[in-house]
Motif scaffolding. Structure first.
Motif, PDB file in Angstrom:
ATOM      1  N   GLN A  53      25.637  50.691  54.943  1.00  0.00           N
ATOM      2  CA  GLN A  53      24.713  51.717  54.454  1.00  0.00           C
ATOM      3  C   GLN A  53      24.000  51.927  55.477  1.00  0.00           C
ATOM      4  O   GLN A  53      23.638  51.028  56.496  1.00  0.00           O
ATOM      5  N   LEU A  54      23.646  53.077  55.826  1.00  0.00           N
ATOM      6  CA  LEU A  54      23.149  53.807  57.135  1.00  0.00           C
ATOM      7  C   LEU A  54      21.810  54.433  56.642  1.00  0.00           C
ATOM      8  O   LEU A  54      21.884  54.960  55.825  1.00  0.00           O
ATOM      9  N   THR A  55      20.543  54.352  57.284  1.00  0.00           N
ATOM     10  CA  THR A  55      19.310  54.945  57.094  1.00  0.00           C
ATOM     11  C   THR A  55      18.863  55.490  58.250  1.00  0.00           C
ATOM     12  O   THR A  55      18.470  54.914  59.336  1.00  0.00           O
ATOM     13  N   GLU A  56      18.586  56.874  58.195  1.00  0.00           N
ATOM     14  CA  GLU A  56      18.017  57.540  59.332  1.00  0.00           C
ATOM     15  C   GLU A  56      16.519  57.721  59.332  1.00  0.00           C
ATOM     16  O   GLU A  56      15.973  57.803  57.993  1.00  0.00           O
ATOM     17  N   SER A  57      15.800  57.884  60.382  1.00  0.00           N
ATOM     18  CA  SER A  57      14.447  58.173  60.595  1.00  0.00           C
ATOM     19  C   SER A  57      14.055  58.898  61.628  1.00  0.00           C
ATOM     20  O   SER A  57      15.141  58.845  62.743  1.00  0.00           O
ATOM     21  N   GLY A  58      13.023  59.598  61.827  1.00  0.00           N
ATOM     22  CA  GLY A  58      12.603  60.124  63.053  1.00  0.00           C
ATOM     23  C   GLY A  58      12.729  61.542  63.301  1.00  0.00           C
ATOM     24  O   GLY A  58      12.314  61.965  64.206  1.00  0.00           O
ATOM     25  N   GLY A  59      13.027  62.273  62.344  1.00  0.00           N
ATOM     26  CA  GLY A  59      13.402  63.504  62.339  1.00  0.00           C
ATOM     27  C   GLY A  59      11.973  64.445  62.452  1.00  0.00           C
ATOM     28  O   GLY A  59      11.059  63.969  62.110  1.00  0.00           O
TER      29      GLY A  59
ATOM     30  N   VAL B 133      20.470  51.852  65.715  1.00  0.00           N
ATOM     31  CA  VAL B 133      20.673  52.559  66.961  1.00  0.00           C
ATOM     32  C   VAL B 133      19.782  53.538  67.078  1.00  0.00           C
ATOM     33  O   VAL B 133      19.425  54.483  66.025  1.00  0.00           O
ATOM     34  N   TYR B 134      19.635  54.253  68.490  1.00  0.00           N
ATOM     35  CA  TYR B 134      18.578  55.147  68.661  1.00  0.00           C
ATOM     36  C   TYR B 134      19.300  56.478  69.196  1.00  0.00           C
ATOM     37  O   TYR B 134      20.183  56.389  69.931  1.00  0.00           O
ATOM     38  N   LEU B 135      18.642  57.488  69.113  1.00  0.00           N
ATOM     39  CA  LEU B 135      19.092  58.890  69.656  1.00  0.00           C
ATOM     40  C   LEU B 135      17.823  59.306  70.243  1.00  0.00           C
ATOM     41  O   LEU B 135      16.849  59.963  69.543  1.00  0.00           O
ATOM     42  N   GLN B 136      17.531  59.256  71.518  1.00  0.00           N
ATOM     43  CA  GLN B 136      16.134  59.825  72.275  1.00  0.00           C
ATOM     44  C   GLN B 136      16.836  61.194  72.725  1.00  0.00           C
ATOM     45  O   GLN B 136      17.846  61.397  73.381  1.00  0.00           O
TER      46      GLN B 136
ATOM     47  N   SER C  30      16.156  57.193  64.644  1.00  0.00           N
ATOM     48  CA  SER C  30      16.632  55.736  64.540  1.00  0.00           C
ATOM     49  C   SER C  30      17.516  55.518  63.553  1.00  0.00           C
ATOM     50  O   SER C  30      17.767  56.500  62.401  1.00  0.00           O
ATOM     51  N   CYS C  31      18.594  54.955  63.437  1.00  0.00           N
ATOM     52  CA  CYS C  31      19.722  54.742  62.438  1.00  0.00           C
ATOM     53  C   CYS C  31      19.618  53.003  62.164  1.00  0.00           C
ATOM     54  O   CYS C  31      19.873  52.529  63.146  1.00  0.00           O
ATOM     55  N   GLU C  32      19.372  52.605  60.827  1.00  0.00           N
ATOM     56  CA  GLU C  32      19.523  51.135  60.680  1.00  0.00           C
ATOM     57  C   GLU C  32      20.847  51.041  59.821  1.00  0.00           C
ATOM     58  O   GLU C  32      20.751  51.498  58.700  1.00  0.00           O
ATOM     59  N   SER C  33      21.594  50.006  60.300  1.00  0.00           N
ATOM     60  CA  SER C  33      22.744  49.600  59.540  1.00  0.00           C
ATOM     61  C   SER C  33      22.630  48.477  58.700  1.00  0.00           C
ATOM     62  O   SER C  33      21.759  47.496  59.174  1.00  0.00           O
ATOM     63  N   THR C  34      23.123  48.311  57.786  1.00  0.00           N
ATOM     64  CA  THR C  34      22.996  46.955  56.671  1.00  0.00           C
ATOM     65  C   THR C  34      24.003  45.883  57.456  1.00  0.00           C
ATOM     66  O   THR C  34      23.662  44.731  56.930  1.00  0.00           O
ATOM     67  N   ARG C  35      24.757  46.432  58.317  1.00  0.00           N
ATOM     68  CA  ARG C  35      25.559  45.331  58.950  1.00  0.00           C
ATOM     69  C   ARG C  35      26.003  45.749  60.321  1.00  0.00           C
ATOM     70  O   ARG C  35      26.103  46.964  60.509  1.00  0.00           O
TER      71      ARG C  35
END
Length: 125
Positions: free
Chosen positions: A3-9, A78-81, A21-26
């Motif tokens: 599962q993936l969760t984005e944030s920062g928009g 994982v980040y996207l700057q 930012s994207c956080e993965s459960t694995r």
């Protein structure tokens, strides 16, 4: 299933910056983590990807302005700057994972079997 969760928009003026930012459960070293975006009326397109084996890949439209990276401590993030943003960067941004390939095929969204819910990026004056 990962599962993936984005944030920062958010909203920013042209020329501004944002970090997603994207956080993965694995975490899997050999898999690809990537960012896609979809603007209204346009197809979803790959933006940047990072794979432990295959390295980093960028779409031509963002090369030199966007940087994808992995948190050195928490490998599941994982980040996207994004720098020098323009109105053309306005879109919903999605994090995605391809657990079957060790290279990021940004042009093959069908390879990605896990997607986040998306985070909106709006660039406007």
């Amino acid at each position: 299933q990962v599962q993936l969760t984005e944030s920062g928009g958010g909203s920013v003026q042209p020329g501004g910056s944002l970090r997603l930012s994207c956080e993965s459960t694995r975490y899997t070293y050999s898999s690809c983590m990537a960012w896609f975006r979809q603007a209204p009326g346009k197809e979803r397109a790959g933006v940047a990807g990072i794979a432990g084996v295959g390295g980093i890949t960028y779409a031509h439209s963002v090369r030199g302005r966007f940087t994808i990276s992995q948190d050195p401590v928490k490998k599941t993030i994982v980040y996207l700057q994004m720098e020098s943003l323009t109105p053309e960067d306005t879109a919903m941004y999605y994090c995605a994972a391809d657990q079957s390939h060790n290279f990021c095929f940004l042009g093959r969204s069908e390879y990605f079997n896990a997607w986040g819910q998306g985070t909106q990026v709006t660039v406007s004056s």
